[in-house]
Scaffold this active site. Structure first.
Site, short mmCIF file in Angstrom:
data_model
loop_
_atom_site.label_atom_id
_atom_site.label_comp_id
_atom_site.label_asym_id
_atom_site.label_seq_id
_atom_site.Cartn_x
_atom_site.Cartn_y
_atom_site.Cartn_z
N THR A 162 0.85 -1.20 0.00
CA THR A 162 0.00 0.00 0.00
C THR A 162 0.87 1.23 0.00
O THR A 162 2.00 1.20 0.48
CB THR A 162 -0.82 0.10 1.31
N ASP A 163 0.34 2.34 -0.52
CA ASP A 163 0.96 3.60 -0.13
C ASP A 163 0.69 3.71 1.37
O ASP A 163 -0.21 3.02 1.91
CB ASP A 163 0.40 4.80 -0.89
N TRP A 164 1.46 4.55 2.05
CA TRP A 164 1.41 4.53 3.52
C TRP A 164 0.01 4.88 4.05
O TRP A 164 -0.43 6.02 3.98
CB TRP A 164 2.51 5.42 4.09
#
Ligand code: BGC
Length: 759
Positions: A235-237
């Site tokens: 995931t993106d953060w």
């Protein structure tokens, strides 16, 4: 933690791991580490931003580049890198970063970011390559190959359609299928196919309503099944919406940690049968593979030479800068009295704000880089901390400019003007800087502009200054690189990877950027960047692919290996390039393809090849390109695949997208049959175009009192009648011209006969 060197026997471990441990492995232990499972000797690995340097945080982690990270080397960000059009340089940079990761015990560098510059206003454009997917993909692929040649992973981000910062965590990018494929996915596709990044980072946003982090079509179908991606999706953060849907959709690793909350959701879903153990195992396997690859290849005693990497950063920066204007004043002579004006000459902006912010171990500025060798004075001119005209600073700068032979004014965007996290609302430089340039021009006609900015700006004084060098954001060796270029130690060789429009309102996304609170509609479709400005024949400040040199180049002898090919063949294109000036230089040769006549809307031309060639004065080289099916294709939404229409294509070789110098025509024959079905909505004109034998429809028309033959009857407007028949759907024959002579069964019979011909 005891590291398990050698193979960690993934399949064995899968048998040993409990469901809870498996679910745990699918999210981070903290901000930057995967989880270890001590019981089974599974170590953790560290990942770190990226992309143009290491932002390795040892404590107080954050994803916005706020707290300190270890001292590292800040190379030029992607905005500058793309202008080098140099694949070898990208590979060299990647290798250097791979070495740094080995030395810092980082398994994966979180980059490159290849998102398309849809609008010049996107706050994060400095971290992205281009408005053109071919250029972005080619450059990023070599970056990935370089890093991964050191057995360090990369994370291709942000997948996909993340082209603005405004509401990036929730907005839905509404993009039609063809535009997605041609503009917003093909850049990722190139990197996956050419470099197989260890990981891909999904974007925060939704695409046509579905979050990237739970988008089965995007992650499983397109990325894995179609493109053959073998790695892990992270995931993106914090980009998780529904974790269980995510696992099903092929989203393997959630970063950073979610305090175990979402791990429990995975366990619960497996226990209640809504998520299969196979889906969980599939993702665990990929996480373990990342861990295994790192520990199998870790170089325990790795180090790197920071000074050598600083020198590399200097070389790269000077290869990327774009000379936008030169009335002959550059390069400056060694003994000239020159005034460096503007605070950026002392305190350069050399990188952007946010998660890619590097803690540079040193930074050079132009004044210090020049002062021991050249005759330079310095005046501050303006403050980068606030956009306010300071009369004293201006007066001092005007005096310095007057006393010198040449004024070099440093302008650009301060940190507050562009950053990850928000978009710009205009394309202007700070007022105080524009004011200063105008005041300097009143006293010093020999004015040169140096620009430090992460995205295009409006240049109100462009016609009045003698020269402009666009350095973009050039990394920590910016000072030396600027001076090398100004004084001709290095000949500028970069070309723009994006268009500089005259005004922001000219940009195709202007009306739909950044959208509403819910969604942003990409209504300009495939007409992004030069694809739009070309089609509209719109004047721009500087076109895509443009850049000058201290020497001149001449092109000749464009050849193609065949002028008639099938879409399954490839064709070799060659062209000669000669350095016709007096100094060594590098030229970026660009190849565009134009579909001369198409049944769908297509851009005037699209970049399909580029090569950077270095030439001594008088030297000539032959540059070679290979074009294949994709070079001619568009994405056909009827067959959901790339398709080349039979016909003529122009191969255009140019110095920029606007300056095409040689053209060659190639006939391409399609080998793909498009399944087409004639229905009662097909127009009469299309029937004539689609079938060899139109007699069935003619039979039908003959049964009507009005027929195309009426077009020849005196008193009728012939063109109108012809057009009417051409665009009339078959079923309309009933109501417009059938007059009771034709029944539904007659129409059905004709459609059947026509379909037999094309079936
Ligand atoms: C950024 C990513 C970055 C991550 C970790 C996010 O906010 O969008 O590009 O890799 O943070 O810092």
């Amino acid at each position: 933690m005891e590291q398990n060197k050698g193979s960690i026997h993934i399949e064995e471990l899968l048998k040993e791991l409990t469901l809870e441990e498996k679910a745990g492995l699918l999210s981070g232990a903290d901000f930057w580490h995967t989880k270890a499972v001590k019981r089974l000797n599974i170590p953790d690995v560290m990942v770190t931003d990226g992309p143009h340097g290491l932002r390795k945080q040892e404590s107080d982690p954050d994803h916005l580049g706020i707290t300190e990270s270890v001292a590292a080397v800040c190379f030029p960000p992607a905005v500058a890198l793309a202008c080098s059009y140099d694949r070898d340089l990208m590979r060299t940079l990647g290798e250097a970063l791979g070495d740094e990761c080995q030395a810092e015990k980082v398994s994966t560098l979180l980059g490159p970011g290849v998102n398309i510059k849809r609008s010049p206003l996107c706050g994060r454009n400095f971290e992205y390559y281009s408005e053109d997917p071919y250029l972005a993909g080619e450059m990023a692929a070599e970056f990935v190959n370089g890093v991964q040649s050191k057995n360090i992973g990369t994370s291709l981000k942000h997948f996909a359609a993340n082209n603005q910062e405004t509401r990036r965590m929730s907005i839905s990018s509404e993009v039609d299928e063809r535009t997605l494929r041609e503009i917003y996915l093909s850049n990722f596709e190139t990197v996956v196919k050419k470099a197989q990044p260890y990981t891909v980072m999904c974007s925060y946003n939704r695409i046509n309503g579905v979050y990237s982090s739970e988008n089965d079509w995007l992650l499983n179908k397109v990325l894995r099944d179609e493109w053959g991606f073998e790695g892990l999706v992270v995931t993106d953060w914090g980009a998780v919406n529904d974790r269980v849907l995510g696992v099903k959709a092929g989203l393997d690793l959630e970063m950073p940690a979610s305090s175990g909350v979402r791990d429990k959701e995975i366990v619960k879903a497996v226990n209640n049968g809504t998520l299969s153990m196979e889906d969980v195992d599939r993702s665990v396997r990929r996480v373990l593979k990342l861990v295994e690859t790192y520990y199998n290849n870790v170089v325990e005693d790795a180090t790197y030479d920071k000074e050598a990497h600083h020198d590399l950063a200097r070389r790269i920066a000077s290869e990327c800068a774009v000379l936008l204007k030169n009335d002959g004043i550059l390069p400056l002579k060694e003994d000239m009295e020159v005034a460096f004006i503007g605070e950026f000459a002392k305190e350069p902006r050399f990188q952007g704000g946010g998660s890619s912010h590097i803690n540079s171990f040193k930074v050079s500025n132009a004044v210090d880089a020049a002062k021991d060798t050249y005759k330079v004075t310095y005046a501050k001119g303006y403050s980068i901390r606030e956009d306010k005209v300071d009369a004293n600073l201006v007066a001092e700068a005007v005096k310095a400019a007057k006393e010198a032979k040449v004024a070099v004014v440093f302008v650009g965007l301060p940190d507050s003007f562009e950053s990850e996290g928000y978009d710009r609302t205009h394309m202007n430089l700070p007022n105080c800087q524009n004011h200063l340039v105008q005041e300097i021009l009143k006293v010093q006609p020999n004015t040169v502009i140096v620009m430090y900015n992460g995205s295009p700006v409006v240049l109100p004084w462009a016609n009045d200054v003698k020269a402009i060098i666009e350095m973009y954001l050039s990394g920590q060796a910016v000072g030396e690189a600027t001076v090398d270029l100004l004084y001709g130690k290095v000949n500028p060789s970069g070309k723009l990877a994006e268009t500089f429009p005259l005004r922001v309102e000219d940009n195709p996304s202007y009306i739909n950027f950044p959208g509403t609170s819910e969604m942003v509609t990409y209504s300009e479709g495939i007409f992004v960047g030069y694809r739009y400005y070309d089609k509209k024949n719109l004047e721009v400040r500087y076109p895509f692919g443009y850049g000058l040199s201290y020497t001149t180049f001449e092109y000749s002898n464009l050849t193609v290996s065949s002028t008639k090919i099938k879409d399954t063949d490839s064709v070799t294109v060659t062209v000669n390039v000669k350095n016709t000036g007096n100094v060594y230089g590098k030229e970026i040769v660009q190849l565009y393809v134009k579909d001369v006549e198409a049944s769908v809307l297509r851009p005037e031309k699209e970049l399909k090849g580029f090569e950077k060639v270095s030439l001594n004065p008088g030297e000539e080289k032959t540059v070679s390109f290979t074009l294949d099916k994709r070079s001619f294709a568009f994405y056909n939404t009827n067959i959901h695949d790339w398709y080349v229409e039979s016909g003529s294509y122009e191969v255009l070789v140019g110095k920029s997208s606007k300056e095409i110098v040689l053209t060659q025509v190639i006939e391409v024959e399609s080998t793909t049959k498009i399944p087409y079905v004639i229905t009662d909505s097909t127009t009469i004109g299309d029937v004539y175009r689609l079938v060899k034998d139109p007699s069935p429809i003619e039979r039908l028309l003959a049964m009507t009192p009005l027929s195309p033959a009426s077009a020849d009857v005196e008193g009728f407007n012939n063109d109108m009648i012809k057009k009417m028949f051409d665009e009339m759907p078959i079923h309309s024959i009933l109501s417009f011209i059938g007059f009771g002579n034709i029944g539904l069964e007659d129409i059905d019979q004709v459609i059947k006969e026509l379909n037999e011909q094309i079936g």
